[in-house]
Design a protein around this motif. Sequence first.
Motif, short mmCIF file in Angstrom:
data_model
loop_
_atom_site.label_atom_id
_atom_site.label_comp_id
_atom_site.label_asym_id
_atom_site.label_seq_id
_atom_site.Cartn_x
_atom_site.Cartn_y
_atom_site.Cartn_z
N CYS A 41 47.65 44.40 51.14
CA CYS A 41 47.14 43.54 50.06
C CYS A 41 45.61 43.59 49.99
O CYS A 41 45.03 43.35 48.92
CB CYS A 41 47.59 42.10 50.28
N CYS A 71 44.44 45.97 47.52
CA CYS A 71 45.17 45.83 46.25
C CYS A 71 44.58 44.69 45.42
O CYS A 71 43.60 44.87 44.74
CB CYS A 71 46.66 45.65 46.53
N CYS A 76 48.12 41.44 41.90
CA CYS A 76 48.84 40.26 41.43
C CYS A 76 47.89 39.12 41.06
O CYS A 76 48.21 38.32 40.18
CB CYS A 76 49.87 39.80 42.46
#
Length: 129
Positions: free
Chosen positions: A11, A14, A17
């Motif tokens: 994450c 990344c 989201c």
Amino acid sequence: MPAMNSYSNPCLTCGACCAFYRASFYWGETDDAPTGTVPAELTEQLNDFYCVMKGTNQPNPRCIALHGVIGENVFCTIHARRSSVCREFDASWVSGIPNERCDKARAAWGLSPLLPDAWTRSEDLLKAT
Ligand code: SF4
Ligand code: SF4
């Protein structure tokens, strides 16, 4: 959603989201409420009961608490105080199963889905350091 304390966590390279979905939750999770933790100044009212992280309720969302470059190096500046909707969002394969919402957010940012061994490799990396 991104954690701050493990640099081998996928994450952390990344953050998709946090720049794709609206992060909404019960207002009582903000520090305007006695037991809330999310900094209220980083939220906006959505309706009588719910609020959102600033920056996520717009056509091109990006949470105000997300720092860094999507797909390269990111972290959540309120990780320990983030809302339930953030804490309960599982990255694909972190619990042994895929999450199509994780995959969808990554795809929107040109990132391939995490592979089933993404977290195993992270653990291996941790052991090697
Ligand atoms: S509060 Fe943190 S985990 Fe939640 S959407 Fe914002 S940056 Fe992501
Ligand atoms: S989209 Fe998936 S891999 Fe990327 S930060 Fe969110 S949960 Fe982690």
